[in-house]
Design a protein around this motif. Structure first.
Motif, mmCIF file in Angstrom:
data_model
loop_
_atom_site.group_PDB
_atom_site.id
_atom_site.type_symbol
_atom_site.label_atom_id
_atom_site.label_comp_id
_atom_site.label_asym_id
_atom_site.label_seq_id
_atom_site.Cartn_x
_atom_site.Cartn_y
_atom_site.Cartn_z
ATOM 1 N N ALA A 138 -47.159 16.330 52.461
ATOM 2 C CA ALA A 138 -47.935 16.518 54.258
ATOM 3 C C ALA A 138 -48.893 15.975 55.003
ATOM 4 C CB ALA A 138 -47.450 17.947 54.920
ATOM 5 N N GLU A 139 -49.580 16.026 53.700
ATOM 6 C CA GLU A 139 -51.252 14.794 53.600
ATOM 7 C C GLU A 139 -51.025 13.508 53.624
ATOM 8 O OE1 GLU A 139 -53.150 17.305 50.350
ATOM 9 O OE2 GLU A 139 -53.295 18.836 50.997
ATOM 10 N N LEU A 140 -49.873 13.418 52.838
ATOM 11 C CA LEU A 140 -49.409 11.890 52.509
ATOM 12 C C LEU A 140 -49.082 11.521 54.138
ATOM 13 C CD1 LEU A 140 -47.757 11.478 48.945
ATOM 14 C CD2 LEU A 140 -50.404 11.655 49.120
ATOM 15 N N ALA A 141 -48.446 12.152 54.603
ATOM 16 C CA ALA A 141 -47.567 11.779 55.598
ATOM 17 C C ALA A 141 -48.966 11.784 56.742
ATOM 18 C CB ALA A 141 -47.335 12.117 55.591
ATOM 19 N N ARG A 142 -49.916 12.281 56.255
ATOM 20 C CA ARG A 142 -51.237 11.716 57.381
ATOM 21 C C ARG A 142 -51.966 11.221 57.673
ATOM 22 N NH1 ARG A 142 -50.700 17.434 57.221
ATOM 23 N NH2 ARG A 142 -52.296 18.278 55.744
ATOM 24 N N LEU A 143 -51.564 10.507 56.074
ATOM 25 C CA LEU A 143 -52.147 9.151 55.607
ATOM 26 C C LEU A 143 -51.526 8.080 56.625
ATOM 27 C CD1 LEU A 143 -53.345 9.585 51.905
ATOM 28 C CD2 LEU A 143 -55.023 10.123 53.756
ATOM 29 N N GLY A 144 -50.067 7.923 56.797
ATOM 30 C CA GLY A 144 -49.292 6.611 57.142
ATOM 31 C C GLY A 144 -47.809 6.876 57.035
ATOM 32 N N PRO A 145 -47.012 6.277 56.826
ATOM 33 C CA PRO A 145 -45.426 6.343 57.038
ATOM 34 C C PRO A 145 -45.279 6.051 55.548
ATOM 35 C CG PRO A 145 -45.301 4.754 58.591
ATOM 36 C CD PRO A 145 -47.593 5.732 58.527
ATOM 37 N N VAL A 146 -45.755 5.093 55.015
ATOM 38 C CA VAL A 146 -45.731 4.720 53.702
ATOM 39 C C VAL A 146 -47.304 4.214 52.817
ATOM 40 C CG1 VAL A 146 -45.004 2.524 52.215
ATOM 41 C CG2 VAL A 146 -44.000 3.245 54.356
ATOM 42 N N VAL A 147 -47.338 5.672 51.781
ATOM 43 C CA VAL A 147 -49.015 5.552 51.215
ATOM 44 C C VAL A 147 -47.657 4.183 49.574
ATOM 45 C CG1 VAL A 147 -49.890 6.972 52.101
ATOM 46 C CG2 VAL A 147 -48.931 7.679 50.222
ATOM 47 N N TYR A 148 -50.036 4.232 48.949
ATOM 48 C CA TYR A 148 -50.018 3.831 48.042
ATOM 49 C C TYR A 148 -50.018 4.058 46.261
ATOM 50 C CZ TYR A 148 -49.677 0.139 44.063
ATOM 51 O OH TYR A 148 -49.786 -0.196 42.973
ATOM 52 N N SER A 149 -49.381 4.673 45.593
ATOM 53 C CA SER A 149 -49.452 5.873 44.248
ATOM 54 C C SER A 149 -49.892 5.247 43.140
ATOM 55 C CB SER A 149 -48.957 6.595 44.285
ATOM 56 O OG SER A 149 -49.478 6.640 42.999
ATOM 57 N N THR A 150 -51.695 5.268 42.544
ATOM 58 C CA THR A 150 -51.092 4.334 41.348
ATOM 59 C C THR A 150 -50.890 4.999 40.215
ATOM 60 O OG1 THR A 150 -53.543 5.669 40.770
ATOM 61 C CG2 THR A 150 -54.258 3.613 42.249
ATOM 62 N N ALA A 151 -50.168 6.542 40.739
ATOM 63 C CA ALA A 151 -49.769 6.797 39.236
ATOM 64 C C ALA A 151 -47.900 5.894 38.900
ATOM 65 C CB ALA A 151 -49.122 8.246 39.501
ATOM 66 N N HIS A 152 -48.257 6.050 37.274
ATOM 67 C CA HIS A 152 -46.805 4.737 37.203
ATOM 68 C C HIS A 152 -46.216 3.747 37.587
ATOM 69 C CE1 HIS A 152 -45.082 8.863 36.088
ATOM 70 N NE2 HIS A 152 -45.635 9.632 37.278
ATOM 71 N N GLY A 153 -47.797 3.102 37.086
ATOM 72 C CA GLY A 153 -48.032 2.045 37.017
ATOM 73 C C GLY A 153 -48.207 1.203 38.623
#
Length: 410
Positions: free
Chosen positions: A34-49
């Protein structure tokens, strides 16, 4: 492929769906997403490459229904099968996927599954009989894992005595080795996968020689439409298909049962409503499925495209937390509340599009009958404060341990 340097800084996160810390002190996955959703509908994670995380209902629904742009291979961020190949038919795209789907779908249709109700209810009562007099049990081992395992083995006509092997192997494949390095867990996942493949081959050889009325025999002897023409499945294809059916059938139902018990143990007024009016249970099952969706499917972009205001490059990996779609306030009023009578309830817990879950009818029957019998026979269950639930994150979230107490049934 997209790199972090190409992504706006306010959309970059380090969220890792496999991070054990997400469930170390209770399941925080829905809240973190839910915290990620507050940043935007699509976010970018640096995990797993590096990969994208889609956080809203509309975008997740669009991705699930567009296999031309978003391939279902690979489904997983981590290597779970060490050279095993694709899960069938989960990691195939249309039109290749279509023939396999048509062959399997009738085997898990609603009428065929409804015919199993009496048998499933008998299994549930037998399992509750096993601990009802004690007044205490570890719910996962005694019931939530055992129920879908027994139903699956009965459907496939495989020996019930082999259930512990499946438990151990599927746990390793899904969660690795607790406390081990990523490399050690990957090796363990590969070994567990190939152990199961050896077992499946024995079953295939036996049913080819002596077919029965079970689903194993039916799948082996059902012709599939492929690009090469209509033919029977090869041993390799059967192995990959059985692997997927096993994983999908066991751990998702186990997780939903556990989350249902945990929630209702904390919300005794809602539990009293279910006990007083069992007709609420089918809607309650749908709401539990919505509230705690277990699966986080993965997709790979086949071409550069726009999604949720960002550019997804060809080859980029995405994950689709279905629990995020199901908690989207634009789709579900009061989305963070579990309402037993929520209608409509267009949750995505079984996915959408070509890969919508084949086992959804069976899962719904197992969950409904389980909640009916549990609330009829041990209705005052409670969690144990000194021995709390043990949950795990990952692309199939779940619960591995859930001790409960209740008034012994004499």
């Amino acid at each position: 492929m997209t790199t972090a340097a190409e992504v706006p800084g306010d959309l970059i996160v380090d969220f890792d769906i496999y991070d054990p810390a997400l469930t170390a002190a209770g399941d925080t996955v829905p809240e973190r997403i839910a915290e990620l959703a507050r940043l935007g509908p699509v976010v970018y994670s640096t995990a797993h490459g590096g990969h994208w995380i889609v956080t809203r209902y509309r975008e997740i629904h669009d991705v699930l229904r567009d296999p031309e742009t978003f391939s279902s291979y690979p489904n997983n961020l981590v290597t779970t099968t060490a050279g095993f190949g694709k899960f069938l038919p989960l990691e195939l795209d249309p039109p290749e996927h279509t023939g396999y789907r048509r062959a399997l779908q009738p085997l898990f249709g609603p009428q065929r599954m409804q015919a199993l109700e009496d048998d499933i209810r008998a299994v549930i009562d037998e399992l509750i009989d096993g601990f009802a007099e004690r007044g205490v049990t570890e719910f996962i081992t005694a019931f939530a894992h055992e129920l879908p395992t027994r139903v699956f083995l009965a459907l496939m006509d495989w020996p019930l005595a082999d259930a512990p092997m499946f438990t151990e192997a599927t746990d390793v494949v899904l969660t690795g080795i607790p406390g081990a390095t990523e490399e050690e867990s990957d090796r363990a996942r590969g070994a567990a996968a190939f152990r199961m493949l050896g077992y499946f081959q024995q079953m295939i050889d036996a049913r080819r020689a002596a077919p029965g009325p079970d689903i194993t025999s039916t799948i082996i002897h059902t012709e599939v439409e492929t690009a090469d023409g209509t033919r029977l499945l090869t041993d390799e294809e059967l192995n990959r298909m059985f692997f997927l059916l096993l994983i999908a059938g066991l751990h998702t139902v186990q997780g939903s049962l556990a989350w249902g018990i945990i929630h209702l143990a904390h919300h005794t007024e809602q539990r009293r409503q279910l006990i007083a009016d069992p007709d609420l249970i089918p809607a309650a099952v749908e709401e539990i499925l919505r509230y705690e969706a277990a699966v986080v499917p993965g997709r790979r972009a086949t071409r550069t495209t726009e999604l949720g205001g960002v550019t997804i490059a060809e080859g980029d990996q995405l994950i689709l937390p279905l629990c995020a779609a199901n908690r989207d306030g634009d789709e579900f009023p009061d989305a963070d509340a579990l309402r037993l009578d929520r209608r409509p309830n267009r949750h995505l817990s079984f996915g959408a599009g070509a890969h919508r879950c084949l086992g959804s009818h069976l899962a719904r029957i197992e969950l409904r009958l389980a909640l009916e019998q549990i609330h009829r026979r041990i209705p005052d269950y409670a969690l144990i404060d000194t021995d709390p639930p043990v949950l795990h994150a990952g692309q199939v979230r779940g619960c591995v341990r859930l001790p409960i107490t209740f008034t012994p049934q004499r």
